[in-house]
Design a protein around this motif. Structure first.
Motif, PDB file in Angstrom:
ATOM      1  N   GLY A 272       0.839  -1.199   0.000  1.00 54.95           N
ATOM      2  CA  GLY A 272       0.000   0.000   0.000  1.00 54.95           C
ATOM      3  C   GLY A 272       0.866   1.238   0.000  1.00 54.95           C
ATOM      4  O   GLY A 272       2.097   1.150   0.183  1.00 54.95           O
ATOM      5  N   PHE A 273       0.294   2.393  -0.197  1.00 54.46           N
ATOM      6  CA  PHE A 273       1.080   3.633  -0.301  1.00 54.46           C
ATOM      7  C   PHE A 273       0.521   4.729   0.601  1.00 54.46           C
ATOM      8  O   PHE A 273      -0.654   4.709   0.952  1.00 54.46           O
ATOM      9  N   GLU A 274       1.399   5.666   0.938  1.00 51.49           N
ATOM     10  CA  GLU A 274       1.002   6.858   1.690  1.00 51.49           C
ATOM     11  C   GLU A 274       1.426   8.085   0.885  1.00 51.49           C
ATOM     12  O   GLU A 274       2.560   8.129   0.386  1.00 51.49           O
ATOM     13  N   PRO A 275       0.565   9.071   0.758  1.00 50.72           N
ATOM     14  CA  PRO A 275       0.942  10.283   0.025  1.00 50.72           C
ATOM     15  C   PRO A 275       1.710  11.290   0.893  1.00 50.72           C
ATOM     16  O   PRO A 275       1.651  11.223   2.128  1.00 50.72           O
ATOM     17  N   ILE A 276       2.406  12.199   0.227  1.00 55.66           N
ATOM     18  CA  ILE A 276       2.998  13.379   0.886  1.00 55.66           C
ATOM     19  C   ILE A 276       2.620  14.593   0.041  1.00 55.66           C
ATOM     20  O   ILE A 276       2.719  14.552  -1.189  1.00 55.66           O
ATOM     21  N   ILE A 277       2.172  15.648   0.716  1.00 53.21           N
ATOM     22  CA  ILE A 277       1.879  16.909   0.017  1.00 53.21           C
ATOM     23  C   ILE A 277       2.907  17.940   0.485  1.00 53.21           C
ATOM     24  O   ILE A 277       3.189  18.044   1.688  1.00 53.21           O
TER      25      ILE A 277
END
Ligand SMILES: Cc1cc2nc3c(=O)[nH]c(=O)nc-3n(C[C@H](O)[C@H](O)[C@H](O)COP(=O)(O)OP(=O)(O)OC[C@H]3O[C@@H](n4cnc5c(N)ncnc54)[C@H](O)[C@@H]3O)c2cc1C
Length: 428
Positions: A272-277
């Motif tokens: 799975g993935f996690e975003p960064i803004i």
């Protein structure tokens, strides 16, 4: 000498390319983007003098192999990176600061001197750290960071554990792997003097490695080339090689190996993935009290850190706000405006901060959860994977990527059934 293809030119692919070329292999790097760097690159904007980075990056002193690779390619780490002793100041609060010195003494002195926390909280942290040290920084793989730190005082969790966890693992403490967190703490705090130092880029991210690597690779680099197929033998889109390093993203590696190694491919595609803004604000004439400040995030406060790029040799009056574990903000929208409001509430400005640019990396890192199964670096004889997601002790970081690239090159070049070590080409 044997021919080795490297598919992907992020930090993992560059590390593999350099190690293989230095060992005498004839390398070709295929990169689908118009530039090297992958998830650590600069992005052209309106002003060519001051590109934005696709996301603010921090290295630490313990990133031994990344620093050595930069040095190898002529990007002097001591010029390209500002080295600061670990400090987590918040607006108006000095926060935890580690004084120089041997790791154990520095950590103990830093914690004891943090008068923002009650004495019982400081002693509780030191006691917990002594326990982690005594157990070799290992724990049950099923534990989350929140479980591991449940006994710590609320202020220690809020001011230290949660920001370190989100910065290093890009996964919130209740969902983050305690085992990986402990490994990062071990290397940062106890691997040697300066291991916990923060190394902040003084130059655009692409200048740290991608630019020097492109020059060094020269005609061995094929930019704008997306590899479509790997066939046994090894053939990369029909071209023959003795070995292949898949240094592309996990999703692309899973696609390319779906028929060759279905089990490996299934493990890679299950991540799975996690975003960064990253939200860039401009405020001409403003200056933060330190190049980096921690911030307290919350329902209306997305950012956990802010960097004063002017103080770091970047665009004067530009500030990078980092929103890690950003899935809720990707879903909700309005992140840039919320960061602007947070900035106005929490910091002093010479001129009102305005939104410059927002960059969202939806698949910034894999979600580093307890008990996560990661694919190993060996896929088949002569076919190795490199990337921050490959099985290893680190979360998705530059150092994890570089170490995976070095391990894949090692596997290709020597032993581990590497087909390119001078032995005849083998098929899986
Ligand atoms: C916003 C953000 C902030 C971050 N902050 C930090 C930080 O502060 N500190 C830190 O250590 N790490 C940080 N990271 C993580 C770090 O950037 C990554 O761990 C690292 O860059 C991963 O490198 P990699 O080589 O494994 O993968 P990638 O950089 O993803 O490289 C893979 C490459 O393969 C190419 N490719 C894919 N498919 C193909 C194909 N079929 N053919 C040819 N090429 C292909 C891609 O274009 C890409 O260039 C951050 C990441 C992001 C996104």
């Amino acid at each position: 000498m044997s021919r080795v293809a490297i598919v992907g030119g992020g930090w993992a692919g560059i590390a593999a390319a350099v190690k293989l070329a230095d060992a005498g292999h004839n390398i070709t790097v295929f990169e689908m983007a118009p530039q090297l760097g992958g998830r650590a690159r600069s992005v052209a904007g309106q002003d060519p003098a001051w590109p934005h980075d696709n996301g603010q990056h921090i290295l630490i002193g313990a990133y031994r192999d990344s620093l050595a690779l930069m040095q190898r390619l002529g990007a002097e780490p001591c010029e390209a990176l500002a080295r600061l002793p670990l400090a987590l100041p918040y607006p108006g609060e000095p926060g935890l600061r580690l004084p120089p010195g041997s790791p154990l003494v520095s950590f103990t002195r830093g914690v004891l001197a943090h008068h923002g926390w009650p004495l019982s909280a400081r002693l509780g942290l030191l006691n917990a750290a002594a326990g982690w040290l005594a157990r070799g920084f290992r724990c049950d793989a099923a534990l989350s960071v929140a479980d591991l730190c449940a006994g710590l005082a609320a202020a220690v969790k809020r001011d230290l554990v949660e920001p370190l966890c989100i910065a290093a693992l890009n996964t919130p403490a209740p969902k983050a792997s305690a085992q990986v967190f402990l490994r990062v703490l071990k290397d940062a705090l106890f691997s040697g003097a300066g291991g916990a130092d923060l190394l902040l880029p003084r130059r655009p991210l692409s200048d740290l490695l991608a630019g020097p690597a492109a020059t060094w690779l020269g005609p061995r680099l094929r930019l704008g080339y997306r590899v479509q197929e790997i066939a046994p033998g090894w053939r990369v889109d029909g071209e023959s090689f003795d070995g292949v390093v898949l240094a592309c993203t996990s999703t692309e590696a899973a696609r390319l190996t779906a028929d060759l190694a279905p089990d490996w491919s299934a493990t890679a595609s299950a991540l799975g993935f996690e975003p960064i803004i990253t939200v860039y604000l401009n405020s001409p004439g403003s200056r933060l009290p330190a190049p980096m400040l921690a911030l307290r995030d919350g329902p209306d406060a997305p950012a956990q850190f802010v960097f004063d790029q002017g103080q770091l040799g970047g665009a004067p009056g530009r500030f990078a706000f980092v929103v890690s574990g950003a899935a809720p903000w990707v879903a909700r929208g309005g992140c840039a405006e919320a960061v602007q409001a947070q900035a106005r509430r929490e910091l002093h400005w010479a001129t009102p901060p305005v939104i410059d640019r927002m960059l969202t990396e939806k698949r910034a890192t894999f979600a580093c959860t307890p008990g996560l199964v990661r694919p190993p670096h060996r896929i088949a004889p002569g076919l190795f994977a490199a990337g921050d997601y490959v099985l290893g002790p680190y979360p998705a970081t530059l150092e994890g990527a570089v170490r995976a690239g070095l391990a894949a090159a090692q596997g290709i070049g020597t032993g581990a059934n590497g087909a390119a070590s001078g032995s005849p080409t083998k098929t899986p």
